[in-house]
Motif scaffolding. Sequence first.
Motif, PDB file in Angstrom:
ATOM      1  N   ARG A 285      -0.308   4.900  -2.461  1.00 51.46           N
ATOM      2  CA  ARG A 285       0.793   4.693  -3.411  1.00 51.46           C
ATOM      3  C   ARG A 285       2.121   4.601  -2.682  1.00 51.46           C
ATOM      4  O   ARG A 285       2.966   3.767  -3.020  1.00 51.46           O
ATOM      5  CB  ARG A 285       0.822   5.824  -4.431  1.00 51.46           C
ATOM      6  CG  ARG A 285       2.049   5.778  -5.334  1.00 51.46           C
ATOM      7  CD  ARG A 285       1.770   6.092  -6.748  1.00 51.46           C
ATOM      8  NE  ARG A 285       2.727   5.418  -7.627  1.00 51.46           N
ATOM      9  CZ  ARG A 285       2.597   5.324  -8.933  1.00 51.46           C
ATOM     10  NH1 ARG A 285       1.540   5.827  -9.526  1.00 51.46           N
ATOM     11  NH2 ARG A 285       3.493   4.716  -9.665  1.00 51.46           N
ATOM     12  N   ASP A 286       2.323   5.447  -1.702  1.00 48.00           N
ATOM     13  CA  ASP A 286       3.570   5.404  -0.943  1.00 48.00           C
ATOM     14  C   ASP A 286       3.741   4.053  -0.252  1.00 48.00           C
ATOM     15  O   ASP A 286       4.850   3.494  -0.219  1.00 48.00           O
ATOM     16  CB  ASP A 286       3.601   6.521   0.093  1.00 48.00           C
ATOM     17  CG  ASP A 286       3.782   7.904  -0.526  1.00 48.00           C
ATOM     18  OD1 ASP A 286       4.181   7.977  -1.707  1.00 48.00           O
ATOM     19  OD2 ASP A 286       3.529   8.905   0.180  1.00 48.00           O
ATOM     20  N   ARG A 287       2.642   3.523   0.296  1.00 45.79           N
ATOM     21  CA  ARG A 287       2.722   2.227   0.976  1.00 45.79           C
ATOM     22  C   ARG A 287       3.077   1.119  -0.008  1.00 45.79           C
ATOM     23  O   ARG A 287       3.857   0.219   0.299  1.00 45.79           O
ATOM     24  CB  ARG A 287       1.402   1.926   1.674  1.00 45.79           C
ATOM     25  CG  ARG A 287       1.432   0.682   2.560  1.00 45.79           C
ATOM     26  CD  ARG A 287       2.241   0.889   3.830  1.00 45.79           C
ATOM     27  NE  ARG A 287       1.547   1.803   4.709  1.00 45.79           N
ATOM     28  CZ  ARG A 287       0.634   1.430   5.624  1.00 45.79           C
ATOM     29  NH1 ARG A 287       0.321   0.167   5.761  1.00 45.79           N
ATOM     30  NH2 ARG A 287       0.061   2.323   6.399  1.00 45.79           N
ATOM     31  N   VAL A 288       2.487   1.182  -1.194  1.00 51.47           N
ATOM     32  CA  VAL A 288       2.808   0.185  -2.220  1.00 51.47           C
ATOM     33  C   VAL A 288       4.258   0.309  -2.647  1.00 51.47           C
ATOM     34  O   VAL A 288       4.978  -0.692  -2.779  1.00 51.47           O
ATOM     35  CB  VAL A 288       1.868   0.323  -3.432  1.00 51.47           C
ATOM     36  CG1 VAL A 288       2.373  -0.500  -4.616  1.00 51.47           C
ATOM     37  CG2 VAL A 288       0.453  -0.105  -3.057  1.00 51.47           C
ATOM     38  N   ASP A 289       4.721   1.524  -2.861  1.00 50.02           N
ATOM     39  CA  ASP A 289       6.113   1.733  -3.265  1.00 50.02           C
ATOM     40  C   ASP A 289       7.076   1.138  -2.229  1.00 50.02           C
ATOM     41  O   ASP A 289       8.100   0.539  -2.582  1.00 50.02           O
ATOM     42  CB  ASP A 289       6.400   3.220  -3.448  1.00 50.02           C
ATOM     43  CG  ASP A 289       5.752   3.795  -4.706  1.00 50.02           C
ATOM     44  OD1 ASP A 289       5.331   2.992  -5.565  1.00 50.02           O
ATOM     45  OD2 ASP A 289       5.669   5.025  -4.808  1.00 50.02           O
ATOM     46  N   ALA A 290       6.736   1.291  -0.962  1.00 53.71           N
ATOM     47  CA  ALA A 290       7.582   0.736   0.094  1.00 53.71           C
ATOM     48  C   ALA A 290       7.566  -0.788   0.049  1.00 53.71           C
ATOM     49  O   ALA A 290       8.619  -1.440   0.176  1.00 53.71           O
ATOM     50  CB  ALA A 290       7.114   1.238   1.459  1.00 53.71           C
ATOM     51  N   ALA A 291       6.380  -1.365  -0.158  1.00 55.66           N
ATOM     52  CA  ALA A 291       6.269  -2.828  -0.219  1.00 55.66           C
ATOM     53  C   ALA A 291       7.024  -3.383  -1.419  1.00 55.66           C
ATOM     54  O   ALA A 291       7.581  -4.492  -1.362  1.00 55.66           O
ATOM     55  CB  ALA A 291       4.799  -3.235  -0.269  1.00 55.66           C
ATOM     56  N   MET A 292       7.070  -2.622  -2.501  1.00 59.28           N
ATOM     57  CA  MET A 292       7.760  -3.074  -3.713  1.00 59.28           C
ATOM     58  C   MET A 292       9.277  -3.163  -3.522  1.00 59.28           C
ATOM     59  O   MET A 292       9.975  -3.738  -4.360  1.00 59.28           O
ATOM     60  CB  MET A 292       7.457  -2.108  -4.870  1.00 59.28           C
ATOM     61  CG  MET A 292       6.029  -2.122  -5.343  1.00 59.28           C
ATOM     62  SD  MET A 292       5.659  -3.575  -6.313  1.00 59.28           S
ATOM     63  CE  MET A 292       4.023  -3.123  -6.935  1.00 59.28           C
TER      64      MET A 292
END
Length: 248
Positions: free
Chosen positions: A21-28
Amino acid sequence: MNPLAPLLDLADVAPALAAARDRVDAAMRHRALRRHGGQVAAEASLRAAVASAALEGHAYDLEEVRGGTVTDPVVQGALRVAESLGGLVDLWPRAPRQVLAKLHVLAGRGVVPPSELGRLVGGAERIDALSALVADCPSPDRSDTPPLLLAAVVHAELLTLRPFAGPSGVVARAAARLTLINRGFDPRGLVAVEVGHRLREPEYVGAAGAYATGTPDGVRSWLRHYAAAVTAAADELTVIGDGVLASV
């Protein structure tokens, strides 16, 4: 009691899901999404469809599919499914079985006989149980289920059951994407998790088989794979964003 809560107690599962989730949040936070979000979403949808078809054994070059020269019915079905997701998000928690049938009609056209489109070939009881997990429920014991966990279970259950004839895996992957979109994890449909599965295909196949055993270790194997696939999809989102910025 939340029926999925015990899965978070399996070794390394909760940290893996949180890290994904953290990685996705960063990509967003990619700056391409500020002005070119629609273009990014369209590219992610295309890549997701191509990857999903490939996971069904129908692999084609992305640029050939983009160019419209690929007429393979499984690829065309995966494209139809990807294009339909936005219109099915709100219906998914209200009528999961109806949505699954619709996804199969879109995925299976030209692949299975018309009389089999949208019709279950097995697993009705587990589909009912899965539908209950997906369905809107005001009870607080369901509201705290992490979207990634629910999507992973939806995906794995449908892979295990293969409840439809033909490209049932396309349906499973689309249902998981719908879950992530509807539950607010990926509201704009930017995370092409199918690409992550494709990049880790041997692990994807092995982990799905492990889940099907029903053992704690098998379920743990699948959930850890799912987190890794989402992480890979977040990296793919960054690649897409960089490409869009380079083209404008």
